[in-house]
Design a protein around this motif. Structure first.
Motif, PDB file in Angstrom:
ATOM      1  N   GLN A  29       1.238   4.094  -3.085  1.00 18.62           N
ATOM      2  CA  GLN A  29       1.007   5.518  -2.824  1.00 18.62           C
ATOM      3  C   GLN A  29       2.175   6.369  -3.329  1.00 18.62           C
ATOM      4  OE1 GLN A  29       1.971   8.065  -0.494  1.00 18.62           O
ATOM      5  NE2 GLN A  29       0.157   9.295  -0.928  1.00 18.62           N
ATOM      6  N   THR A  45      -2.629   4.540   2.783  1.00 16.52           N
ATOM      7  CA  THR A  45      -2.334   3.241   3.375  1.00 16.52           C
ATOM      8  C   THR A  45      -3.406   2.746   4.321  1.00 16.52           C
ATOM      9  OG1 THR A  45      -1.106   4.260   5.202  1.00 16.52           O
ATOM     10  CG2 THR A  45       0.147   3.653   3.241  1.00 16.52           C
ATOM     11  N   PRO A  51       0.815  -1.232   0.000  1.00 16.69           N
ATOM     12  CA  PRO A  51       0.000   0.000   0.000  1.00 16.69           C
ATOM     13  C   PRO A  51       0.842   1.273   0.000  1.00 16.69           C
ATOM     14  CG  PRO A  51      -0.897  -1.593   1.556  1.00 16.69           C
ATOM     15  CD  PRO A  51       0.439  -2.121   1.126  1.00 16.69           C
ATOM     16  N   GLU A  52       1.948   1.269   0.761  1.00 19.04           N
ATOM     17  CA  GLU A  52       2.833   2.436   0.776  1.00 19.04           C
ATOM     18  C   GLU A  52       3.514   2.618  -0.580  1.00 19.04           C
ATOM     19  OE1 GLU A  52       5.557   2.971   4.061  1.00 19.04           O
ATOM     20  OE2 GLU A  52       4.390   1.586   5.279  1.00 19.04           O
TER      21      GLU A  52
END
Length: 326
Positions: A78, A324, A74-75
Motif C-alpha cells: 500500500q 490492508t 499488505p502494508e
C-alpha cells in the motif's frame, strides 16, 4: 500497480527502472529513493519497479534478532502504491534463495527477468549470499546504476532498525518523524471482557492482523483511526493490565466522544504520542483517576496538534484500511 510473485509472471521486453530492497517501514529514506526512481522512470519513459522480499530476510536467516516487522506485506504494498510505483516483484525469501551468489541473483532476477534499463539503490545496498553484492558489482556486470546518499535526520541516517529501537522504547513521536507518517497497526475488533465499560472507559479490543508486526512498548498512547470513513481520536492501551493480574498483552482502544459498537469492525489505529508507561495501581479507584488524567492529557494534546492529526488520519489511515483489509 501490478504485483508479481513468480518470475514467469513478469512481462519480458519491458523497459524498467528497478530498485531492490526489503523496504521495511517505507520510511523517509525509502521514500526519497522511490521518488528518485519514479522521477527517473518518468523521464526515461519506462516503468518504475520495486523488487522486494517476503518474508523479511532476518526472520528466515535468524542471524540478527528481529523484534518484528514495521510493515507486513499488505502494508508495504500500500505504501509503494502511494509512492507511485508501477510494478512490484515480490520474491519469496527462503534459505535456498539466500544461498544464491550475488552474480546468480543478478543474472536470474535482474538480467533475465526484470531486464532493467536502470537500477537505483541506496548508499548501503548489499545483496546475494553473505551480502557480498553491491553497486560496484552491478556496474561490473554491465548494469547502469545510480546510488543515492543517506537521508539524515538529527545527524543520523534514517533506517528501519533505528525506527524499531524507538518503537521498543515507546517513542512513537520520534518514530513518526523518521517514517514520515504515524506508526499504524491494523486488525479486527474482537470481544473483550467488558472491563473497560465497567470502569467508565469502553474500549475496542484490537487483534492485529499479522503476528510478525512490531508493537511499541507497553503503555498508553494518543491514537487515531477512522470509523466508517470518519476520523476518530482517543487513547490506545497496549500491555498486560497488571492491576488486574493479567499476563496476556492486549491492544485496547478508547475513543473520545464515541458511542456504538465496533465489534467485528476492521480498524487501522495510529500511534501519535506516548502518554505514559503501563503501571500497576494499588486499587481500581487509583486506576480510574489516572485514566481520567490520561484522557485530559489526550484532549489537550489533540487540540494542540489538530491540523496534523486530522489531515494524516483522513489521508493515511483511511488509505491503510482499504489497502490492508483482508
Amino acid at each position: 500497480m501490478r504485483v508479481y510473485y513468480r518470475r514467469e509472471e513478469v512481462p519480458r521486453g519491458v523497459a524498467r527502472a528497478v530498485t531492490i530492497g526489503t523496504f521495511d517501514g517505507v520510511h523517509l529514506g525509502h521514500q526519497e529513493l522511490l521518488r528518485h526512481l519514479c522521477n527517473r522512470a518518468s523521464a526515461l519513459g519506462i516503468r518504475s519497479c520495486v523488487l522486494t522480499f517476503e518474508p523479511h530476510p532476518q526472520l528466515v536467516l535468524g542471524k540478527r534478532p528481529l523484534p518484528g516487522v514495521l510493515t507486513p506485506l499488505p502494508e508495504k504494498l500500500q505504501h509503494l502504491q502511494r509512492a507511485g510505483v508501477e510494478e512490484v516483484f515480490v520474491v519469496h525469501f527462503s534459505q535456498e534463495f539466500s544461498r544464491l551468489s550475488p552474480e546468480e541473483f543478478a543474472q536470474e532476477y535482474l538480467q533475465h527477468t526484470l531486464q532493467p534499463q536502470l537500477i537505483v539503490v541506496g548508499y548501503d545496498h548489499m545483496f546475494g549470499h553473505e551480502r557480498r553484492g553491491n553497486a560496484a558489482l552491478l556496474r561490473q556486470m554491465g548494469f547502469a546504476v545510480e546510488e543515492l546518499p543517506p537521508v539524515l535526520l538529527e545527524g543520523e541516517p534514517v533506517s528501519s532498525s533505528r525506527i524499531r529501537r524507538l518503537l521498543q522504547e515507546g517513542n512513537v513521536a520520534a518514530a513518526r518523524r523518521l517514517l514520515g507518517y504515524p506508526y499504524t497497526v491494523c486488525g479486527i475488533v474482537v470481544r473483550g471482557d467488558g472491563r473497560g465499560r465497567r470502569l467508565g472507559f469502553p474500549t475496542a479490543n484490537l487483534q492485529p492482523s499479522h503476528r510478525e508486526k512490531l508493537l511499541p512498548a507497553y503503555g498508553i498512547y494518543v491514537a487515531s483511526t477512522t470509523v466508517q470513513g470518519i476520523p476518530r481520536f482517543g487513547l490506545l492501551s497496549y500491555g498486560v493490565r497488571p492491576t488486574f493480574g493479567a499476563t496476556t498483552p492486549q491492544l485496547e482502544l478508547y475513543l473520545l466522544d464515541f458511542e456504538g459498537s465496533l465489534y467485528n469492525e476492521w480498524l487501522c489505529v495510529s500511534f501519535w504520542e506516548r502518554v505514559r508507561a503501563e503501571e500497576r495501581f494499588p486499587t481500581v479507584e487509583h486506576l480510574i483517576a489516572q485514566m481520567r488524567r490520561d484522557e485530559a492529557f489526550c484532549r489537550v494534546w489533540l487540540a494542540q496538534h489538530k491540523a496534523e492529526v486530522e489531515s494524516l488520519t483522513s489521508a493515511f489511515v483511511g488509505d491503510a484500511e482499504q489497502g490492508t483489509q483482508g
